[in-house]
Design a protein around this motif. Structure first.
Motif, PDB file in Angstrom:
ATOM      1  N   ARG A 148       0.840  -1.193   0.000  1.00 37.84           N
ATOM      2  CA  ARG A 148       0.000   0.000   0.000  1.00 37.84           C
ATOM      3  C   ARG A 148       0.875   1.242   0.000  1.00 37.84           C
ATOM      4  O   ARG A 148       2.024   1.209   0.454  1.00 37.84           O
ATOM      5  N   VAL A 156       2.346  -5.035   3.010  1.00 37.13           N
ATOM      6  CA  VAL A 156       1.269  -5.282   3.970  1.00 37.13           C
ATOM      7  C   VAL A 156       1.169  -6.764   4.293  1.00 37.13           C
ATOM      8  O   VAL A 156       1.105  -7.150   5.460  1.00 37.13           O
ATOM      9  N   SER A 203       1.597  -3.817  11.625  1.00 36.95           N
ATOM     10  CA  SER A 203       0.481  -2.880  11.700  1.00 36.95           C
ATOM     11  C   SER A 203      -0.858  -3.498  11.312  1.00 36.95           C
ATOM     12  O   SER A 203      -1.912  -2.934  11.619  1.00 36.95           O
ATOM     13  N   VAL A 204      -0.830  -4.654  10.634  1.00 36.37           N
ATOM     14  CA  VAL A 204      -2.087  -5.276  10.198  1.00 36.37           C
ATOM     15  C   VAL A 204      -2.282  -6.661  10.801  1.00 36.37           C
ATOM     16  O   VAL A 204      -3.353  -7.269  10.610  1.00 36.37           O
ATOM     17  N   MET A 228      -9.786  -7.448   5.138  1.00 34.14           N
ATOM     18  CA  MET A 228      -9.337  -6.386   6.032  1.00 34.14           C
ATOM     19  C   MET A 228     -10.467  -6.051   6.998  1.00 34.14           C
ATOM     20  O   MET A 228     -11.574  -5.689   6.560  1.00 34.14           O
ATOM     21  N   LEU A 230     -10.783  -1.739  10.270  1.00 38.76           N
ATOM     22  CA  LEU A 230      -9.986  -0.769   9.532  1.00 38.76           C
ATOM     23  C   LEU A 230      -9.839   0.532  10.298  1.00 38.76           C
ATOM     24  O   LEU A 230     -10.749   0.961  11.032  1.00 38.76           O
ATOM     25  N   GLU A 241      -5.504   5.144   9.390  1.00 39.82           N
ATOM     26  CA  GLU A 241      -4.140   4.994   8.882  1.00 39.82           C
ATOM     27  C   GLU A 241      -3.991   3.869   7.871  1.00 39.82           C
ATOM     28  O   GLU A 241      -2.924   3.702   7.281  1.00 39.82           O
ATOM     29  N   ASP A 242      -5.044   3.098   7.654  1.00 43.67           N
ATOM     30  CA  ASP A 242      -5.019   2.095   6.587  1.00 43.67           C
ATOM     31  C   ASP A 242      -5.350   2.708   5.227  1.00 43.67           C
ATOM     32  O   ASP A 242      -5.268   2.023   4.201  1.00 43.67           O
ATOM     33  N   TYR A 269      -3.893   0.382  -2.595  1.00 42.06           N
ATOM     34  CA  TYR A 269      -3.394  -0.975  -2.379  1.00 42.06           C
ATOM     35  C   TYR A 269      -3.077  -1.622  -3.727  1.00 42.06           C
ATOM     36  O   TYR A 269      -3.891  -1.576  -4.658  1.00 42.06           O
TER      37      TYR A 269
END
Length: 127
Positions: free
Chosen positions: A38, A48, A63-64, A83, A86, A89-90, A94
């Protein structure tokens, strides 16, 4: 011709969910790793998640981790990124990318390690 087509982006509120799909063609799907990257405005492209189709090895950015899940459907030569929860900041464009699995040391987070790229799909998380 090699093609990767990412889709499924959209606008959601914080806490919402989306499922991205990367439909591929033109190469032997089962020999490749498919990564999701991303890029937010003004920021570098970041890795990611990644799925190595042979061996089904997965990688998630810290972070994910726990919020995103990568999976594949070999019959459709497609990789999905689920995802959940959410966050603002996401928000980013992508991209999916493909890398031939050669063995040895390989960094799934490095864009330079991928041979083929698709067009991006925009994810916006905002209230």
């Amino acid at each position: 011709d090699v093609q990767l087509q990412a889709s499924g982006g959209g606008s959601v509120q914080p806490g919402g969910s989306l499922r991205l799909a990367c439909v591929t063609s033109g190469f032997t799907f089962d020999d490749y790793a498919i990564g999701w990257f991303r890029q937010a405005p003004g920021k570098e492209r970041e890795g990611v998640s990644c799925l190595s189709i042979p061996g089904s090895l997965t990688y998630y950015a810290d972070s994910v981790q726990g919020r995103f899940t990568i999976s594949s459907d070999s019959g459709k030569s497609t990789v999905y990124l689920e995802m959940h929860r959410l966050r603002p900041e996401d928000t980013a464009v992508y991209y999916c990318a493909a890398a031939l699995v050669r063995g040895g040391v390989w960094d799934p987070t490095s864009p330079a390690g991928y041979e083929y790229w698709g067009e991006g799909t925009l994810v916006t998380v905002s209230s």
